[in-house]
Design a protein around this motif. Structure first.
Motif, PDB file in Angstrom:
ATOM      1  N   TRP A 350       0.826  -1.209   0.000  1.00  0.00           N
ATOM      2  CA  TRP A 350       0.000   0.000   0.000  1.00  0.00           C
ATOM      3  C   TRP A 350       0.858   1.257   0.000  1.00  0.00           C
ATOM      4  CZ3 TRP A 350      -4.426  -1.522   3.951  1.00  0.00           C
ATOM      5  CH2 TRP A 350      -5.129  -2.598   3.413  1.00  0.00           C
ATOM      6  N   LEU A 390      -7.373   9.370  -3.271  1.00  0.00           N
ATOM      7  CA  LEU A 390      -8.427   8.727  -2.489  1.00  0.00           C
ATOM      8  C   LEU A 390      -9.133   7.656  -3.315  1.00  0.00           C
ATOM      9  CD1 LEU A 390     -10.103   8.535   0.065  1.00  0.00           C
ATOM     10  CD2 LEU A 390     -11.553  10.383  -0.832  1.00  0.00           C
ATOM     11  N   ALA A 391      -9.471   7.985  -4.567  1.00  0.00           N
ATOM     12  CA  ALA A 391     -10.132   6.994  -5.414  1.00  0.00           C
ATOM     13  C   ALA A 391      -9.208   5.816  -5.718  1.00  0.00           C
ATOM     14  CB  ALA A 391     -10.596   7.658  -6.714  1.00  0.00           C
ATOM     15  N   ALA A 394      -8.658   3.677  -2.524  1.00  0.00           N
ATOM     16  CA  ALA A 394      -9.867   2.919  -2.197  1.00  0.00           C
ATOM     17  C   ALA A 394      -9.940   1.649  -3.042  1.00  0.00           C
ATOM     18  CB  ALA A 394     -11.099   3.785  -2.413  1.00  0.00           C
ATOM     19  N   CYS A 397      -6.727  -0.685  -1.863  1.00  0.00           N
ATOM     20  CA  CYS A 397      -6.899  -1.259  -0.529  1.00  0.00           C
ATOM     21  C   CYS A 397      -8.117  -2.175  -0.476  1.00  0.00           C
ATOM     22  CB  CYS A 397      -7.040  -0.143   0.500  1.00  0.00           C
ATOM     23  SG  CYS A 397      -5.590   0.917   0.661  1.00  0.00           S
ATOM     24  N   GLY A 398      -9.206  -1.789  -1.148  1.00  0.00           N
ATOM     25  CA  GLY A 398     -10.394  -2.627  -1.127  1.00  0.00           C
ATOM     26  C   GLY A 398     -10.170  -3.975  -1.777  1.00  0.00           C
ATOM     27  N   VAL A 415     -11.259  -0.490   2.219  1.00  0.00           N
ATOM     28  CA  VAL A 415     -11.736   0.789   1.679  1.00  0.00           C
ATOM     29  C   VAL A 415     -11.740   1.859   2.760  1.00  0.00           C
ATOM     30  CG1 VAL A 415     -13.730   1.964   0.675  1.00  0.00           C
ATOM     31  CG2 VAL A 415     -13.070  -0.296  -0.152  1.00  0.00           C
ATOM     32  N   LEU A 416     -12.128   1.487   3.981  1.00  0.00           N
ATOM     33  CA  LEU A 416     -12.153   2.458   5.075  1.00  0.00           C
ATOM     34  C   LEU A 416     -10.751   2.902   5.482  1.00  0.00           C
ATOM     35  CD1 LEU A 416     -14.945   0.888   7.327  1.00  0.00           C
ATOM     36  CD2 LEU A 416     -15.136   2.771   5.691  1.00  0.00           C
ATOM     37  N   ALA A 418      -8.427   3.511   3.231  1.00  0.00           N
ATOM     38  CA  ALA A 418      -7.884   4.277   2.107  1.00  0.00           C
ATOM     39  C   ALA A 418      -7.667   5.759   2.407  1.00  0.00           C
ATOM     40  CB  ALA A 418      -8.795   4.105   0.885  1.00  0.00           C
ATOM     41  N   PRO A 419      -8.551   6.473   3.156  1.00  0.00           N
ATOM     42  CA  PRO A 419      -8.293   7.896   3.391  1.00  0.00           C
ATOM     43  C   PRO A 419      -6.953   8.198   4.041  1.00  0.00           C
ATOM     44  CG  PRO A 419     -10.562   7.363   3.956  1.00  0.00           C
ATOM     45  CD  PRO A 419      -9.867   6.062   3.665  1.00  0.00           C
TER      46      PRO A 419
END
Length: 507
Positions: A350, A390-391, A394, A397-398, A415-416, A418-419
């Motif tokens: 990541w 961010l996109a 997401a 990571c998702g 996804v949570l 990712a920010p």
């Protein structure tokens, strides 16, 4: 100097005279040099012993843990993937920096001389060969030690020697390509190879219930196993020496400057300048794009980030590798049973994806004129610049978390998270330059600023903190809703903090 001008104007004569002049002005004795060599050999032996003991201990710990049904890939395959990945990175680096180059001093004093360029550059070829041999040993040794069965000393020696000889053959081939001006395709091809080598086993280990194939060394006689790489190495080095006189002075000077900047940046731990020296080119678009959806200034910032990212093919490969690395670790026998090792792979993967998505922020920090021309405040520009990371994070990571845990709740947890990594990408892109005006620290590599540690981890620190809920889920073996709520609060807070600190740096 010898009075014979033919000797002095030969490449070997110039190098010999330079060595004599340097030795006359040096204050290092043979005793000091011998001590340095002995110290280097002792350090290498200690490192090998430590690595060998660590791998043996890790092998015993893994063997004592029960196997999980989701880990199907053999450890030898993952070790081979790691070796190919590192080898591809080294080959791409050599092709981008040379492999043969002329330092600023060499370009100023040696290249204008009416001497044979082959003899002048022979020393540079030896240096590159030595670097390649050291890199090959560093890559091959962990692969051999990672085998399930403890290897013998002859097996380790043969494998490491073969890798070193193949590295010399690769250097020779790269020099031949450099002489013909055909090294431009090497980095893209090695990058594509690295992406395929990482992604395919990760996908195969997820879709296939069992993996029967295990890589093993071919059963060939020892003389042939060493003789073929030796022949290739000799042929490559001879061919490289013969074509070295065709290397253009301008190309040697340009690549030598890049090597000088990269070396200085590495020694001073200035990763930003190192990235600029080794940066991948941004290709022009193949077709015109209308960008008809751009109506507002912030949308123009997003469109510019998309354009920069889409024109860097290697960045797409980084996203793919960053997504597949945690999956590869989770599907490997031995690694998948140790949640801590999977967590390390998650952070590395990541983090690599965040570095790729932070490319527009790094370019904006280096050339802020376009941002200042926008009818937006610096705070609004940085906020808009966080949309693409961010996109992207997401998605990375998702998908990665969902495949690691084999469940939708794991994908939601990813996804949570990712920010935090999106904010880390922007924060890292806007991190400050090294401040050399303050106090410095003495290190084995030289003097470095006291704030170098803070600069190096800026961005990555908040991304790692945001990954803690996911690491806790790996330790628990499940991703409950409570942990998802905690991850949302932590990642959102860290992402906002990262963007806020980047805004202050931008303004």
């Amino acid at each position: 100097m010898n009075a014979d001008p033919t000797l002095e104007l030969s490449g070997a004569g110039v190098r010999r005279f330079t060595r004599r002049a340097t030795a006359e002005r040096a204050d290092t004795s043979w005793l000091t040099l011998g001590g340095d060599v002995l110290s280097a050999l002792t350090t290498a032996a200690v490192v090998v012993a430590v690595f060998g003991g660590a791998f043996a201990s890790l092998r015993e710990r893994i063997a004592a843990r029960p196997e999980t049904g989701s880990a199907v890939l053999p450890g030898e395959l993952t070790a081979l993937v790691a070796a190919v990945l590192v080898t591809a990175a080294v080959v791409a680096l050599l092709s981008r920096l040379g492999p043969v180059s002329a330092t600023p001093a060499t370009a100023a004093w040696w290249l204008p001389l009416p001497a044979g360029r082959r003899g002048l550059l022979r020393g540079e070829l030896r240096k590159v060969g030595l670097v390649a041999v050291v890199a090959a040993v560093v890559v091959a040794l962990p692969v051999v030690l990672a085998a399930p069965q403890a290897p013998s000393v002859p097996e380790v020696s043969v494998t490491v020697a073969g890798a070193a000889l193949l590295a010399l053959a690769v250097v020779g081939g790269l020099v031949v390509l450099q002489a013909g001006g055909r090294t431009g395709w090497v980095a893209p091809v090695t990058g594509a190879l690295a992406t395929v080598v990482v992604v395919v086993p990760a996908v195969g280990g997820t879709l296939v219930d069992g993996w029967d194939w295990v890589p093993s060394a071919p059963d060939v006689p020892l003389p042939l196993l060493i003789g073929v790489p030796a022949v290739l190495a000799v042929a490559g080095l001879v061919a490289a020496d013969r074509v070295s006189d065709r290397l253009a002075a301008g190309a040697l000077r340009e690549r030598g400057t890049a090597v000088f900047v990269a070396s200085a940046s590495a020694l001073s731990l200035d990763t930003r300048e190192l990235g600029r020296a080794l940066g991948t080119p941004v290709h022009p678009p193949r077709r015109q794009r209308s960008w008809s959806w751009v109506k507002e200034p912030w949308q123009a910032v997003v469109a510019g980030d998309l354009a920069v990212f889409s024109r860097s093919p290697w960045r797409w490969g980084q996203l793919a590798i960053g997504t597949a690395l945690p999956v590869l670790a989770a599907r490997t026998r031995g690694l998948g049973e140790v949640p801590g090792l999977v967590a390390v792979a998650v952070v590395i993967g990541w983090g690599l994806a965040a570095v790729a998505l932070g490319e527009p922020s790094r370019r904006a920090h280096g050339s802020p004129a376009a941002d200042r021309a926008m009818p937006l405040s610096s705070q609004d520009v940085v906020r808009a610049r966080a949309i693409v990371p961010l996109a992207g994070m997401a998605l990375v990571c998702g998908v990665s978390a969902g495949v690691v845990g084999l469940g939708w709740e794991w994908a939601v947890l990813g996804v949570l998270t990712a920010p935090a990594w999106a904010g880390a990408a922007v924060r890292g892109g806007y991190r400050p330059e090294l401040d050399w005006s303050g106090p410095v620290l003495s290190s084995p590599m030289g003097a470095v600023p006291t704030s170098v540690g803070v600069t190096l981890v800026r961005g990555l620190d908040l991304g790692v903190l945001g990954t803690i809920p996911f690491i806790v889920a790996l330790l628990l073996g499940e991703a409950p809703q409570l942990l998802q709520g905690i991850a949302l609060v932590v990642a959102a807070g860290l992402g906002a903090l990262a963007v806020g600190t980047a805004q202050r740096r931008s303004s």
